[in-house]
Motif scaffolding. Sequence first.
Motif, PDB file in Angstrom:
ATOM      1  N   ALA A  15       0.841  -1.185   0.000  1.00 16.23           N
ATOM      2  CA  ALA A  15       0.000   0.000   0.000  1.00 16.23           C
ATOM      3  C   ALA A  15       0.883   1.242   0.000  1.00 16.23           C
ATOM      4  CB  ALA A  15      -0.913  -0.014   1.219  1.00 16.23           C
ATOM      5  N   GLY A  16       0.317   2.383  -0.350  1.00 17.16           N
ATOM      6  CA  GLY A  16       1.072   3.610  -0.285  1.00 17.16           C
ATOM      7  C   GLY A  16       0.995   4.427  -1.554  1.00 17.16           C
ATOM      8  N   PRO A  17       2.143   4.961  -1.999  1.00 13.72           N
ATOM      9  CA  PRO A  17       2.146   5.891  -3.132  1.00 13.72           C
ATOM     10  C   PRO A  17       1.842   5.195  -4.443  1.00 13.72           C
ATOM     11  CG  PRO A  17       4.382   5.315  -2.499  1.00 13.72           C
ATOM     12  CD  PRO A  17       3.485   4.721  -1.465  1.00 13.72           C
ATOM     13  N   PRO A  18       1.568   5.983  -5.481  1.00 17.07           N
ATOM     14  CA  PRO A  18       1.260   5.374  -6.780  1.00 17.07           C
ATOM     15  C   PRO A  18       2.500   4.792  -7.444  1.00 17.07           C
ATOM     16  CG  PRO A  18       1.360   7.748  -6.968  1.00 17.07           C
ATOM     17  CD  PRO A  18       1.477   7.442  -5.510  1.00 17.07           C
ATOM     18  N   TRP A  19       2.261   3.930  -8.403  1.00 21.95           N
ATOM     19  CA  TRP A  19       3.331   3.354  -9.226  1.00 21.95           C
ATOM     20  C   TRP A  19       3.023   3.733 -10.670  1.00 21.95           C
ATOM     21  CZ3 TRP A  19       0.459   1.018  -5.508  1.00 21.95           C
ATOM     22  CH2 TRP A  19       1.139   0.702  -4.322  1.00 21.95           C
ATOM     23  N   GLN A  20       4.013   4.218 -11.371  1.00 27.29           N
ATOM     24  CA  GLN A  20       3.782   4.760 -12.693  1.00 27.29           C
ATOM     25  C   GLN A  20       4.568   4.002 -13.750  1.00 27.29           C
ATOM     26  OE1 GLN A  20       5.559   6.259 -10.342  1.00 27.29           O
ATOM     27  NE2 GLN A  20       7.462   7.032 -11.226  1.00 27.29           N
ATOM     28  N   VAL A  21       3.996   3.961 -14.953  1.00 29.79           N
ATOM     29  CA  VAL A  21       4.685   3.471 -16.143  1.00 29.79           C
ATOM     30  C   VAL A  21       4.614   4.603 -17.159  1.00 29.79           C
ATOM     31  CG1 VAL A  21       4.783   1.726 -17.942  1.00 29.79           C
ATOM     32  CG2 VAL A  21       3.995   1.097 -15.653  1.00 29.79           C
ATOM     33  N   CYS A  22       5.758   5.235 -17.430  1.00 33.13           N
ATOM     34  CA  CYS A  22       5.799   6.394 -18.312  1.00 33.13           C
ATOM     35  C   CYS A  22       6.390   6.009 -19.663  1.00 33.13           C
ATOM     36  CB  CYS A  22       6.644   7.504 -17.701  1.00 33.13           C
ATOM     37  SG  CYS A  22       6.196   7.968 -16.004  1.00 33.13           S
ATOM     38  N   SER A  23       5.755   6.464 -20.704  1.00 39.35           N
ATOM     39  CA  SER A  23       6.252   6.187 -22.045  1.00 39.35           C
ATOM     40  C   SER A  23       7.494   7.018 -22.341  1.00 39.35           C
ATOM     41  CB  SER A  23       5.177   6.505 -23.077  1.00 39.35           C
ATOM     42  OG  SER A  23       5.704   6.450 -24.374  1.00 39.35           O
ATOM     43  N   ASN A  24       8.412   6.407 -23.075  1.00 40.18           N
ATOM     44  CA  ASN A  24       9.601   7.141 -23.525  1.00 40.18           C
ATOM     45  C   ASN A  24       9.389   7.769 -24.903  1.00 40.18           C
ATOM     46  OD1 ASN A  24      11.145   6.455 -21.233  1.00 40.18           O
ATOM     47  ND2 ASN A  24      11.618   4.451 -22.118  1.00 40.18           N
ATOM     48  N   GLY A  25       8.145   7.728 -25.365  1.00 40.32           N
ATOM     49  CA  GLY A  25       7.841   8.230 -26.702  1.00 40.32           C
ATOM     50  C   GLY A  25       7.607   9.722 -26.739  1.00 40.32           C
ATOM     51  N   SER A  26       6.626  10.120 -27.512  1.00 36.65           N
ATOM     52  CA  SER A  26       6.405  11.545 -27.768  1.00 36.65           C
ATOM     53  C   SER A  26       5.940  12.282 -26.520  1.00 36.65           C
ATOM     54  CB  SER A  26       5.381  11.722 -28.886  1.00 36.65           C
ATOM     55  OG  SER A  26       4.169  11.087 -28.543  1.00 36.65           O
ATOM     56  N   LYS A  27       6.269  13.562 -26.473  1.00 36.29           N
ATOM     57  CA  LYS A  27       5.909  14.432 -25.355  1.00 36.29           C
ATOM     58  C   LYS A  27       4.969  15.542 -25.837  1.00 36.29           C
ATOM     59  CE  LYS A  27       8.943  12.546 -22.456  1.00 36.29           C
ATOM     60  NZ  LYS A  27       8.592  11.921 -21.157  1.00 36.29           N
ATOM     61  N   TYR A  28       4.195  16.074 -24.909  1.00 35.39           N
ATOM     62  CA  TYR A  28       3.386  17.237 -25.236  1.00 35.39           C
ATOM     63  C   TYR A  28       4.028  18.479 -24.613  1.00 35.39           C
ATOM     64  CZ  TYR A  28       1.358  16.586 -20.523  1.00 35.39           C
ATOM     65  OH  TYR A  28       1.179  16.430 -19.172  1.00 35.39           O
ATOM     66  N   GLN A  96       2.564  14.688 -12.863  1.00 33.01           N
ATOM     67  CA  GLN A  96       3.772  15.001 -12.102  1.00 33.01           C
ATOM     68  C   GLN A  96       4.825  13.900 -12.227  1.00 33.01           C
ATOM     69  OE1 GLN A  96       2.383  15.670  -8.106  1.00 33.01           O
ATOM     70  NE2 GLN A  96       1.301  17.567  -8.645  1.00 33.01           N
ATOM     71  N   LEU A  97       4.383  12.649 -12.190  1.00 36.11           N
ATOM     72  CA  LEU A  97       5.316  11.532 -12.241  1.00 36.11           C
ATOM     73  C   LEU A  97       5.783  11.228 -13.660  1.00 36.11           C
ATOM     74  CD1 LEU A  97       3.490   9.155  -9.725  1.00 36.11           C
ATOM     75  CD2 LEU A  97       5.567  10.489  -9.304  1.00 36.11           C
ATOM     76  N   CYS A  98       4.945  11.547 -14.636  1.00 38.95           N
ATOM     77  CA  CYS A  98       5.307  11.351 -16.052  1.00 38.95           C
ATOM     78  C   CYS A  98       5.183  12.696 -16.772  1.00 38.95           C
ATOM     79  CB  CYS A  98       4.391  10.320 -16.696  1.00 38.95           C
ATOM     80  SG  CYS A  98       4.427   8.678 -15.933  1.00 38.95           S
ATOM     81  N   PRO A  99       6.032  13.646 -16.450  1.00 35.26           N
ATOM     82  CA  PRO A  99       5.868  15.002 -16.993  1.00 35.26           C
ATOM     83  C   PRO A  99       5.922  15.051 -18.513  1.00 35.26           C
ATOM     84  CG  PRO A  99       8.038  14.712 -15.991  1.00 35.26           C
ATOM     85  CD  PRO A  99       7.233  13.513 -15.624  1.00 35.26           C
ATOM     86  N   TYR A 100       4.855  15.617 -19.071  1.00 41.68           N
ATOM     87  CA  TYR A 100       4.730  15.848 -20.509  1.00 41.68           C
ATOM     88  C   TYR A 100       4.708  14.569 -21.341  1.00 41.68           C
ATOM     89  CZ  TYR A 100       6.016  20.442 -18.771  1.00 41.68           C
ATOM     90  OH  TYR A 100       6.059  21.623 -18.053  1.00 41.68           O
TER      91      TYR A 100
END
Length: 260
Positions: A15-28, A96-100
């Motif tokens: 339990a606790g904070p979120p877990w993220q999977v961020c793409s290394n592809g295109s950004k906004y 915040q965890l996967c900026p742009y």
Amino acid sequence: MVILLLLLVLPFALAGPPWQVCSNGSKYAPNSAYLENLTLLSSTLPKKAASNATLFATDAVGVAPDTVFAVTLCRGDINASACEGCLSSAFQEGQQLCPYSKDATIYYDTCMLTFSNKNFVDTNVGGPNWNIQRSVLKFTASANSTRQMVSTLINSTAQSAANSSRRFWTSRLDDSSFPTMYCLTQCRPNLTAGDCASCFRSASQMMLQDLDRRVGCRVQGTWCSMRYEANKFFQGDPMLLIAASAAPPEVEKNVQQHSM
């Protein structure tokens, strides 16, 4: 013979904070149309999911190349208010965890959010986005005995979930010579029973691959999730009670703590 468990303040270190999977592809870009569309989804999709009996919602906002597709799902045992709050946090944390990042998945304990600039809603993108967490505690039962018990628990629960209209099920396994174990399995409710069962097979394979007598494990994906523990972690009574095999495994009396 009853196994004694080493009790911790945290029932299971998952339990606790979120877990993220961020793409290394295109950004906004900042102040872009993509960000505007993502912000609009963040203001509407949590409420949409919370108002759905299955706590599930999808949506798409904007026109190409700035269209944002999103899928949200809350754990089937929580209420609408908790669902909306969890998903609102997921949208905020996701940026915040996967900026742009135009493609990201955020997992909380009780909800999941994934968004992308590609239409993934009706395609299987669960594989690349798996999140796996394992308990640092271990049973002192043999590896084979633990594997047999966990396999019985997760496979029975997964089958019930795949065959249910909500694609959600909880369970408890009881055995006089093994600790009581609890399980929760869930698929996106827009999946067919066959697709849900297929996703569970992939999740269970990953869970059992490095089981190593662990007291608990959680596998989360954008199609399905699966979790078991020796402590009750979900709300309400188990929907399924599972009796262990007639030949109980031989076990020792303690649970040892190991670091991952």
